[in-house]
Write a protein that holds these residues in place. Structure first.
Motif, PDB file in Angstrom:
ATOM      1  N   THR A 250       0.814  -1.220   0.000  1.00  0.00           N
ATOM      2  CA  THR A 250       0.000   0.000   0.000  1.00  0.00           C
ATOM      3  C   THR A 250       0.844   1.264   0.000  1.00  0.00           C
ATOM      4  O   THR A 250       0.342   2.341  -0.315  1.00  0.00           O
ATOM      5  CB  THR A 250      -0.927   0.047   1.228  1.00  0.00           C
ATOM      6  OG1 THR A 250      -0.132   0.060   2.421  1.00  0.00           O
ATOM      7  CG2 THR A 250      -1.860  -1.157   1.256  1.00  0.00           C
TER       8      THR A 250
ATOM      9  N   ARG B 158      -2.916  -2.385  -4.733  1.00  0.00           N
ATOM     10  CA  ARG B 158      -3.418  -1.828  -3.474  1.00  0.00           C
ATOM     11  C   ARG B 158      -2.677  -0.558  -3.062  1.00  0.00           C
ATOM     12  O   ARG B 158      -2.913  -0.029  -1.975  1.00  0.00           O
ATOM     13  CB  ARG B 158      -3.316  -2.876  -2.366  1.00  0.00           C
ATOM     14  CG  ARG B 158      -4.164  -4.122  -2.620  1.00  0.00           C
ATOM     15  CD  ARG B 158      -4.188  -5.048  -1.424  1.00  0.00           C
ATOM     16  NE  ARG B 158      -4.820  -4.440  -0.267  1.00  0.00           N
ATOM     17  CZ  ARG B 158      -4.898  -4.988   0.935  1.00  0.00           C
ATOM     18  NH1 ARG B 158      -4.358  -6.198   1.135  1.00  0.00           N
ATOM     19  NH2 ARG B 158      -5.484  -4.377   1.934  1.00  0.00           N
TER      20      ARG B 158
ATOM     21  N   ARG C  52      -1.633   2.976  -2.115  1.00  0.00           N
ATOM     22  CA  ARG C  52      -2.374   4.166  -1.709  1.00  0.00           C
ATOM     23  C   ARG C  52      -1.468   5.352  -1.394  1.00  0.00           C
ATOM     24  O   ARG C  52      -1.938   6.481  -1.370  1.00  0.00           O
ATOM     25  CB  ARG C  52      -3.260   3.852  -0.490  1.00  0.00           C
ATOM     26  CG  ARG C  52      -4.340   2.816  -0.767  1.00  0.00           C
ATOM     27  CD  ARG C  52      -5.324   3.301  -1.825  1.00  0.00           C
ATOM     28  NE  ARG C  52      -6.328   2.299  -2.153  1.00  0.00           N
ATOM     29  CZ  ARG C  52      -6.244   1.429  -3.147  1.00  0.00           C
ATOM     30  NH1 ARG C  52      -5.167   1.434  -3.954  1.00  0.00           N
ATOM     31  NH2 ARG C  52      -7.182   0.564  -3.385  1.00  0.00           N
TER      32      ARG C  52
END
Length: 315
Positions: free
Chosen positions: A179, A210, A212
């Protein structure tokens, strides 16, 4: 900027130093243990410090099964002695709870980042399949090999110059849980020859589904990165974008804003930049719902009619 102090927190925990001898101190809750063993031997061959090896082995014998987060500082003198990657891999069965690792928490007085002999760090991921956070600092011969790892959530590499081969190997890796990716690209003077096209699969959103948070930090090519990120598909799924510590100027900031793709972000970190006051204010005004850090404005050096900007960390 150089590294003038050690990490005070890591992986959401306070860092507590392992004493040179005696028992570990009592701690009130989960901590990141910091192990460091600095010594200078000008006759040393380029290999792991035997003094570090023995001292670290004693620490693992003392506390290994309970260690969840670990910070490795000096490993002898890092300009002469190689990082203890092989030793950490050998000790994996004795560190069964390890979930977060920071390799290379040294100040510039202990060793300049560009001198730190690190080697290939990807074997650490093979040795620790449950590792969730890996942060590495270094420059000399730092390397990575493509790897698959199911659990890694955060990968950060701090360098004054990150080679394109390193970046390519990271982007060739299978990291389905990732992430948070942070790469300090640096400057060509210290091996940082990564260019925007080398980041193509990442910017196109083809890697790490995933993801972010993306940090492309400490980059001499910050303006080029900003222009590419303005329309990069990956930005649409980011919550935080970090272009701090680099040489971002007015042209790069204008290109970044022109893409119109940042309003959904929770955070945009630009600190240590070369923006004019007017441009910095315009970025903040254009993104009212975003936490924008436009602190630490720098002044370019002027010499013989040329303007020079510098990354925060190089040597």
């Amino acid at each position: 900027m150089t590294f003038s102090s050690h990490a005070r927190t890591f992986a959401g925990r306070p860092v507590v130093d392992v004493p040179a001898d005696g028992p570990l101190p009592e701690v009130p809750g989960p901590v990141s243990w910091r192990f460091s063993y600095w010594h200078f031997d000008e006759t040393a061959e380029y290999k792991l410090s035997e003094e570090f090896r023995a001292a670290f082995d004693r620490f693992v014998a003392q506390a290994g099964p309970s260690v969840e987060s670990l910070v490795i500082g000096a490993w002898g003198y890092a300009a002469f002695n190689h990082a203890p990657v092989a030793q950490l891999c050998e000790l994996a069965s004795r560190l069964p709870a390890l979930r977060a690792l920071f390799l290379g928490d040294m100040t510039s007085e202990e060793c300049e980042v560009s001198w730190m002999k690190v080697g290939d760090v990807s074997p650490l991921l093979a040795a620790y399949p449950a590792l969730e956070v890996l942060r590495v600092r270094g420059g000399d011969d730092i390397a990575f090999s493509p790897v698959r790892h199911e659990r890694l959530r955060e990968l950060a590499v701090e360098s004054g110059g990150l080679p394109r081969e390193f970046v390519a190997a990271v982007l060739d890796s299978e990291l389905p849980a990732l992430t948070d990716l942070e790469l300090w690209l640096g400057t060509p003077d210290y091996g940082g020859d990564t260019a925007v096209p080398d980041l193509g699969p990442l910017l196109a959103g083809e890697r790490f589904p995933r993801l972010r948070r993306l940090g492309l930090r400490n980059a001499e090519i910050a303006d080029d990165l900003a222009a590419a990120l303005a329309t990069a598909p990956v930005v649409a799924r980011l919550e935080r974008l970090d272009l701090s510590l680099g040489t971002l100027g007015d042209a790069g900031a204008a290109a970044l804003l022109a893409g119109g793709s940042l309003a959904h972000l929770a955070e945009l970190d630009l600190h240590h930049h070369y923006l004019s006051d007017e441009t910095a204010a315009s970025v903040v005004a254009a993104l009212p719902g975003v936490r924008v850090d436009a602190s630490e404005a720098q002044e370019a050096d002027e010499y013989d009619g040329e303007s020079y900007r510098y990354t925060a960390v190089s040597e």
